[in-house]
Motif scaffolding. Structure first.
Motif, PDB file in Angstrom:
ATOM      1  N   LEU A  32       0.860  -1.179   0.000  1.00 19.00           N
ATOM      2  CA  LEU A  32       0.000   0.000   0.000  1.00 19.00           C
ATOM      3  C   LEU A  32       0.893   1.224   0.000  1.00 19.00           C
ATOM      4  N   ASP A  33       0.643   2.159  -0.915  1.00 17.53           N
ATOM      5  CA  ASP A  33       1.454   3.368  -1.027  1.00 17.53           C
ATOM      6  C   ASP A  33       0.544   4.586  -0.907  1.00 17.53           C
ATOM      7  N   MET A  73       7.239   4.029  -8.051  1.00 17.51           N
ATOM      8  CA  MET A  73       7.713   2.981  -7.151  1.00 17.51           C
ATOM      9  C   MET A  73       6.938   1.688  -7.358  1.00 17.51           C
ATOM     10  N   LEU A  74       5.617   1.748  -7.288  1.00 13.03           N
ATOM     11  CA  LEU A  74       4.828   0.530  -7.446  1.00 13.03           C
ATOM     12  C   LEU A  74       4.981  -0.069  -8.838  1.00 13.03           C
ATOM     13  N   ILE A 118       5.680  -7.548  -7.481  1.00 11.52           N
ATOM     14  CA  ILE A 118       4.798  -7.159  -6.384  1.00 11.52           C
ATOM     15  C   ILE A 118       3.423  -6.783  -6.925  1.00 11.52           C
ATOM     16  N   THR A 119       2.431  -6.759  -6.033  1.00 14.79           N
ATOM     17  CA  THR A 119       1.131  -6.188  -6.336  1.00 14.79           C
ATOM     18  C   THR A 119       0.908  -5.017  -5.387  1.00 14.79           C
ATOM     19  N   GLY A 120      -0.001  -4.119  -5.733  1.00 15.18           N
ATOM     20  CA  GLY A 120      -0.171  -2.999  -4.824  1.00 15.18           C
ATOM     21  C   GLY A 120      -1.265  -2.044  -5.213  1.00 15.18           C
ATOM     22  N   VAL A 121      -1.516  -1.122  -4.284  1.00 14.86           N
ATOM     23  CA  VAL A 121      -2.505  -0.062  -4.454  1.00 14.86           C
ATOM     24  C   VAL A 121      -1.840   1.254  -4.082  1.00 14.86           C
ATOM     25  N   TYR A 166      -1.717  -5.616 -11.947  1.00 15.58           N
ATOM     26  CA  TYR A 166      -1.125  -5.944 -10.650  1.00 15.58           C
ATOM     27  C   TYR A 166      -1.034  -4.748  -9.699  1.00 15.58           C
ATOM     28  N   VAL A 167      -0.974  -3.535 -10.243  1.00 19.16           N
ATOM     29  CA  VAL A 167      -0.942  -2.347  -9.391  1.00 19.16           C
ATOM     30  C   VAL A 167      -2.077  -1.415  -9.813  1.00 19.16           C
ATOM     31  N   HIS A 168      -2.754  -0.855  -8.830  1.00 21.35           N
ATOM     32  CA  HIS A 168      -3.931  -0.040  -9.095  1.00 21.35           C
ATOM     33  C   HIS A 168      -3.798   1.293  -8.370  1.00 21.35           C
ATOM     34  N   PHE A 169      -4.297   2.325  -9.011  1.00 22.96           N
ATOM     35  CA  PHE A 169      -4.139   3.669  -8.475  1.00 22.96           C
ATOM     36  C   PHE A 169      -5.498   4.345  -8.367  1.00 22.96           C
TER      37      PHE A 169
END
Length: 248
Positions: free
Chosen positions: A41-42, A50-51, A60-63, A87-90
């Motif tokens: 989580l960012d 970064m993500l 990695i996966t992330g939000v 894989y990463v969502h904003f």
């Protein structure tokens, strides 16, 4: 909901909205020993560099949450360009009270601790989204050398000398809050140059394209004073780093 317009303009061409370089982010990902599937989580994710790069390089996966519509849109485009949009969502949202639905392996606030009133509040906020044994990332300025007065501190971009600690004081403060510092990566003066100096060309081109905009006078004033202020104050007095913490 948005950040002040001067930042939207001056940093519109930035992929990284802090004094880190791509190489520093790569170093940080490597020393954290990222594994595929690590969930991050960012808060204050900016344009998502970064993500997005960690998803490409480490799986990695992330939000990411950011209050700038422009930067959030840029983050989504970056994810698509790097092939990691699955894989990463904003999200465009206020990160100041955001808590993840699913606890994360890494909870980060890299350069935006103002969202929770400073380092202490941000640590408390991130802890609500972090798995037991997870890693917290805090990106924060510190004084490389102490300005003599509050006026000098303001020239560095602070509101007062008390806004920031020295590096030893900052590291000690994490321990006082019950956290071990398990890694750190520090920016350097080249990173400050890339962050600050990159704004000047963007501002100059914006002025050329928008001479009659009601905001042009403020942009002109910023561009006039920023280079000398940077080399006199920010570059010499301010450090910046990302600190990896684990609860004791």
């Amino acid at each position: 909901m948005d950040i002040p317009r001067i930042f939207t303009i001056s940093e519109s061409e930035h992929r990284i909205h802090n004094p880190f370089t791509p190489e520093k982010y790569a170093t940080l990902g490597r020393v954290l020993r990222m594994k595929p599937g690590t969930r991050i989580l960012d808060l204050g994710s900016g344009s998502g560099e970064m993500l997005c790069t960690w998803s490409r390089d480490y799986g990695i996966t992330g939000v990411g949450i950011d209050m700038s519509p422009l930067f959030t849109a840029q983050a989504k485009l970056r994810a698509e360009a790097l092939g990691v949009a699955a894989y990463v969502h904003f999200m465009h949202n206020d990160a100041s009270g955001y808590i993840a639905d699913e606890k994360c392996d890494v909870a980060a606030c890299v350069g935006a601790t103002w969202i929770a009133g400073g380092v202490g509040g941000t640590i408390a906020l991130l802890a609500k989204s972090l798995k037991p044994g997870g890693i917290m990332l805090i990106g924060e300025p510190y004084w490389r050398q102490l300005p003599a007065t509050d006026e000098d501190a303001k020239a560095c971009g602070a509101s007062a000398l008390a806004d920031f600690l020295t590096l030893p004081q900052l590291v000690a403060s994490f321990g006082e809050r019950g956290y071990d510092v398990v890694e750190m990566v520090l920016a350097d003066q080249e990173g400050w140059d890339r962050y600050e100096a990159a704004k000047w060309l963007t501002l100059r081109r914006w002025l050329a394209e928008n001479p009659d905009d009601e905001f042009a006078a403020e942009v002109r004033e910023t561009l006039t004073v920023a280079p000398e202020r940077h080399v006199t104050w920010t570059r010499e007095y301010l450090g910046w780093g990302v600190f990896a913490l684990m609860a004791r």
